[in-house]
Design a protein around this motif. Structure first.
Motif, PDB file in Angstrom:
ATOM      1  N   ARG A 171      89.031  25.241 -31.132  1.00  0.00           N
ATOM      2  CA  ARG A 171      87.915  25.905 -32.146  1.00  0.00           C
ATOM      3  C   ARG A 171      88.309  25.173 -33.154  1.00  0.00           C
ATOM      4  O   ARG A 171      87.986  25.041 -33.480  1.00  0.00           O
ATOM      5  CB  ARG A 171      87.870  27.165 -31.705  1.00  0.00           C
ATOM      6  CG  ARG A 171      86.765  27.267 -30.705  1.00  0.00           C
ATOM      7  CD  ARG A 171      86.021  28.420 -30.578  1.00  0.00           C
ATOM      8  NE  ARG A 171      86.639  29.779 -30.314  1.00  0.00           N
ATOM      9  CZ  ARG A 171      87.023  31.009 -29.670  1.00  0.00           C
ATOM     10  NH1 ARG A 171      87.615  30.421 -28.313  1.00  0.00           N
ATOM     11  NH2 ARG A 171      87.939  31.527 -29.464  1.00  0.00           N
ATOM     12  N   GLU A 172      89.758  25.692 -33.490  1.00  0.00           N
ATOM     13  CA  GLU A 172      90.288  25.349 -35.169  1.00  0.00           C
ATOM     14  C   GLU A 172      90.588  23.996 -34.737  1.00  0.00           C
ATOM     15  O   GLU A 172      89.746  23.260 -36.656  1.00  0.00           O
ATOM     16  CB  GLU A 172      91.666  25.964 -35.418  1.00  0.00           C
ATOM     17  CG  GLU A 172      91.785  26.025 -36.364  1.00  0.00           C
ATOM     18  CD  GLU A 172      90.562  27.134 -37.461  1.00  0.00           C
ATOM     19  OE1 GLU A 172      90.775  26.719 -38.565  1.00  0.00           O
ATOM     20  OE2 GLU A 172      90.427  28.341 -37.000  1.00  0.00           O
ATOM     21  N   ILE A 173      90.607  22.941 -34.308  1.00  0.00           N
ATOM     22  CA  ILE A 173      90.784  21.432 -34.635  1.00  0.00           C
ATOM     23  C   ILE A 173      89.569  21.086 -34.566  1.00  0.00           C
ATOM     24  O   ILE A 173      88.694  20.013 -35.540  1.00  0.00           O
ATOM     25  CB  ILE A 173      91.952  21.262 -33.399  1.00  0.00           C
ATOM     26  CG1 ILE A 173      92.890  21.612 -33.014  1.00  0.00           C
ATOM     27  CG2 ILE A 173      91.443  19.843 -33.067  1.00  0.00           C
ATOM     28  CD1 ILE A 173      93.910  21.722 -31.914  1.00  0.00           C
ATOM     29  N   ARG A 174      87.828  21.847 -33.926  1.00  0.00           N
ATOM     30  CA  ARG A 174      87.111  20.952 -33.822  1.00  0.00           C
ATOM     31  C   ARG A 174      86.645  21.584 -35.320  1.00  0.00           C
ATOM     32  O   ARG A 174      85.245  21.078 -35.528  1.00  0.00           O
ATOM     33  CB  ARG A 174      86.189  22.419 -32.412  1.00  0.00           C
ATOM     34  CG  ARG A 174      86.308  21.117 -31.005  1.00  0.00           C
ATOM     35  CD  ARG A 174      85.424  22.170 -30.570  1.00  0.00           C
ATOM     36  NE  ARG A 174      85.790  21.466 -29.351  1.00  0.00           N
ATOM     37  CZ  ARG A 174      84.609  21.498 -28.012  1.00  0.00           C
ATOM     38  NH1 ARG A 174      83.914  22.097 -27.787  1.00  0.00           N
ATOM     39  NH2 ARG A 174      85.661  20.631 -26.778  1.00  0.00           N
ATOM     40  N   LYS A 175      86.663  22.672 -35.757  1.00  0.00           N
ATOM     41  CA  LYS A 175      86.091  23.183 -36.751  1.00  0.00           C
ATOM     42  C   LYS A 175      86.859  22.426 -37.750  1.00  0.00           C
ATOM     43  O   LYS A 175      86.029  21.607 -39.053  1.00  0.00           O
ATOM     44  CB  LYS A 175      86.464  24.620 -37.494  1.00  0.00           C
ATOM     45  CG  LYS A 175      85.673  25.549 -36.303  1.00  0.00           C
ATOM     46  CD  LYS A 175      85.579  26.834 -37.209  1.00  0.00           C
ATOM     47  CE  LYS A 175      85.550  27.939 -36.148  1.00  0.00           C
ATOM     48  NZ  LYS A 175      85.534  29.448 -36.626  1.00  0.00           N
ATOM     49  N   GLN A 176      88.201  21.784 -37.907  1.00  0.00           N
ATOM     50  CA  GLN A 176      88.870  21.343 -38.666  1.00  0.00           C
ATOM     51  C   GLN A 176      88.095  19.484 -38.992  1.00  0.00           C
ATOM     52  O   GLN A 176      87.542  18.755 -39.904  1.00  0.00           O
ATOM     53  CB  GLN A 176      90.049  21.016 -38.727  1.00  0.00           C
ATOM     54  CG  GLN A 176      90.916  21.519 -38.825  1.00  0.00           C
ATOM     55  CD  GLN A 176      92.421  22.031 -38.508  1.00  0.00           C
ATOM     56  OE1 GLN A 176      92.831  20.937 -37.896  1.00  0.00           O
ATOM     57  NE2 GLN A 176      93.071  23.364 -38.762  1.00  0.00           N
ATOM     58  N   ILE A 177      87.420  18.946 -38.102  1.00  0.00           N
ATOM     59  CA  ILE A 177      87.074  17.687 -37.375  1.00  0.00           C
ATOM     60  C   ILE A 177      85.365  17.722 -37.733  1.00  0.00           C
ATOM     61  O   ILE A 177      84.807  16.046 -38.775  1.00  0.00           O
ATOM     62  CB  ILE A 177      86.597  17.211 -36.180  1.00  0.00           C
ATOM     63  CG1 ILE A 177      88.392  17.327 -35.549  1.00  0.00           C
ATOM     64  CG2 ILE A 177      86.233  16.310 -36.325  1.00  0.00           C
ATOM     65  CD1 ILE A 177      88.326  17.530 -34.084  1.00  0.00           C
ATOM     66  N   GLU A 178      84.840  18.843 -37.679  1.00  0.00           N
ATOM     67  CA  GLU A 178      83.636  18.961 -38.354  1.00  0.00           C
ATOM     68  C   GLU A 178      83.321  19.240 -40.013  1.00  0.00           C
ATOM     69  O   GLU A 178      82.619  18.596 -41.151  1.00  0.00           O
ATOM     70  CB  GLU A 178      82.861  20.166 -38.217  1.00  0.00           C
ATOM     71  CG  GLU A 178      82.678  20.523 -36.381  1.00  0.00           C
ATOM     72  CD  GLU A 178      82.164  21.557 -35.926  1.00  0.00           C
ATOM     73  OE1 GLU A 178      81.948  22.289 -36.967  1.00  0.00           O
ATOM     74  OE2 GLU A 178      81.166  21.504 -34.753  1.00  0.00           O
ATOM     75  N   ARG A 179      85.040  19.615 -40.228  1.00  0.00           N
ATOM     76  CA  ARG A 179      84.952  20.127 -42.029  1.00  0.00           C
ATOM     77  C   ARG A 179      85.324  18.246 -42.513  1.00  0.00           C
ATOM     78  O   ARG A 179      84.419  17.704 -43.452  1.00  0.00           O
ATOM     79  CB  ARG A 179      86.085  20.666 -42.347  1.00  0.00           C
ATOM     80  CG  ARG A 179      85.484  22.224 -42.297  1.00  0.00           C
ATOM     81  CD  ARG A 179      86.689  22.804 -43.407  1.00  0.00           C
ATOM     82  NE  ARG A 179      88.111  23.512 -42.968  1.00  0.00           N
ATOM     83  CZ  ARG A 179      88.052  23.905 -41.724  1.00  0.00           C
ATOM     84  NH1 ARG A 179      86.971  24.635 -41.131  1.00  0.00           N
ATOM     85  NH2 ARG A 179      89.404  23.904 -41.319  1.00  0.00           N
ATOM     86  N   ALA A 180      85.721  17.831 -41.705  1.00  0.00           N
ATOM     87  CA  ALA A 180      86.780  16.107 -42.142  1.00  0.00           C
ATOM     88  C   ALA A 180      85.371  15.377 -42.695  1.00  0.00           C
ATOM     89  O   ALA A 180      85.040  13.891 -42.948  1.00  0.00           O
ATOM     90  CB  ALA A 180      87.559  16.196 -41.077  1.00  0.00           C
ATOM     91  N   GLU A 181      83.859  14.955 -40.831  1.00  0.00           N
ATOM     92  CA  GLU A 181      82.824  14.819 -41.201  1.00  0.00           C
ATOM     93  C   GLU A 181      82.574  14.706 -42.456  1.00  0.00           C
ATOM     94  O   GLU A 181      81.572  13.982 -42.952  1.00  0.00           O
ATOM     95  CB  GLU A 181      82.461  15.294 -39.665  1.00  0.00           C
ATOM     96  CG  GLU A 181      81.172  14.237 -40.099  1.00  0.00           C
ATOM     97  CD  GLU A 181      80.539  14.425 -38.892  1.00  0.00           C
ATOM     98  OE1 GLU A 181      80.587  15.323 -37.695  1.00  0.00           O
ATOM     99  OE2 GLU A 181      78.916  14.218 -38.173  1.00  0.00           O
TER     100      GLU A 181
END
Length: 390
Positions: A171-181
């Protein structure tokens, strides 16, 4: 010296004969008397004391036989636990050690007529791991005492805690990807709004491209099903080729390294020596059941007993059998069908079968639902997946 004296040759011969074990068929368990020949056993059966014991036996024969069987099994397993607790040993070796005690419960008084039947019973009930070899039957004791079970429960708790930690990291990795987007430059945002049919791409410093589908685009909604089969962190083949040419083979990206480490960690935790679970279709591979018509027949696992033994309901006859997992095999369905991942990193997940590689004995599957929804696994061995009953 009298004829029946203690030191006469006949008395000495009789003591020598009575010293060792005699034939099993001339032993009376009710009277606990061993006869040396058929005539002696016949005379014993006609005696008054034996007739009285037979009257007691006739009042409740099943209870007496069950009692002898339970005592025989308990003493046999106690010997296995004491002498061969962690070793694979021939059944005949253990039996010979067991009958060294002259006062043991003899097998002719139990519900099992032969040692083979008794060994098969131990395998069906999950008390021993049983193997049939050209040299005979071999058994391995399965330790089920309270201390071992307690340690196993503690180990399972640690595994569940590790799995929860892995889900948090995902979940943390997915949140980081969303923030990078969200941190994309405004110029790229304007270009992506003009191109409704294209997916948004984020280029990181390491050179890895991560694709994101636009949620408000009607055209991209139809592409989600086809692109769900691709890993989120997977690079296109063209980008890989360009990267190899640019840096001569290239270095692995940080995200790929992270994913690979996570895969290895999950594989180490979830790889077990047992794989049976309820609701899967398996094939019976026991040659001992060939005479009854069950060999290479399929059935559904209705219940798992102590992890290694399954209650199998046969698809054709609807008979229910208890079979050890060593005598079962996974079933690979048609492409497009649902399968259960029964071992390995994604153990317990349901997936869709996409392709089968018959040369390498592996398959390509796509996980459905859960934390790893949409993830594609390219080289899953046949033994790690199994058909789900529809």
């Amino acid at each position: 010296m009298g004829k029946n004296d203690f030191l006469t040759p006949k008395a000495i011969a009789n003591r020598i004969k009575a010293k060792g074990l005699q034939k099993l068929r001339w032993y009376c368990q009710m009277c606990q008397k061993q006869c040396r020949d058929e005539n002696g056993f016949k005379c014993h059966c006609m005696s008054e004391s034996h007739q009285r014991q037979m009257e007691v036996f006739g009042q409740n024969p099943n209870r007496i036989i069950d009692g002898y069987s339970e005592e025989f099994e308990q003493n046999f397993l106690e010997l296995m636990k004491r002498s061969h607790r962690f070793s694979r040993v021939a059944a005949t070796v253990v039996y010979n050690e067991f009958i060294n005690d002259r006062h043991h419960v003899h097998m002719n008084s139990t519900q099992w007529a032969t040692l083979t039947e008794f060994v098969k019973y131990l395998g069906r009930t999950g008390k021993c791991k049983v193997e049939e070899t050209p040299k005979g039957w071999f058994i391995t004791y399965i330790d089920r005492d309270s201390e071992t079970l307690f340690k196993e429960r503690q180990k399972n708790k640690r595994i569940k805690a590790d799995l929860a930690e892995e889900e948090k990291q995902e979940r943390e990795i997915r949140k980081q990807i969303e923030r990078a987007e969200q941190l994309l430059p405004p110029e790229q945002n304007r270009e992506s709004e003009v191109e409704d049919s294209a997916a948004r791409e984020l280029k990181l410093e390491s050179g890895v491209k991560v694709g994101f589908a636009l949620g408000n685009s009607a055209k991209l909604a139809s592409k989600e099903k086809t692109e769900a089969a691709k890993l989120v962190f997977e690079e296109p083949e063209s980008d890989r080729g360009m990267k190899r040419k640019a840096d001569g083979g290239g270095s692995k990206s940080a995200l790929e390294e992270l994913m690979r480490e996570e895969e290895k960690k999950k594989e180490k935790i979830n790889r077990k020596d047992y794989w049976l679970c309820e609701g899967i279709v398996v094939k019976v591979m026991s040659k001992a059941l060939a005479e009854k018509g069950y060999y290479k027949q399929k059935g559904v696992v209705r219940k798992v007993i102590e992890k290694y033994v399954g209650e199998i309901e046969m698809l054709d006859s609807k008979h229910v059998l208890r079979i050890d997992q060593q005598e079962l095999e996974t079933v690979i369905p048609q492409i497009g069908s649902l399968v259960r991942i029964v071992n390995g990193a994604y153990r317990g997940s349901n997936a869709r079968l996409l392709a089968v590689d018959t040369d390498k004995f592996c398959a390509k599957v796509q996980i459905e639902k859960g934390v790893y929804d949409g993830r594609v696994l390219k080289a899953v061995e046949y033994e790690d997946i199994c058909k789900i009953v529809q």
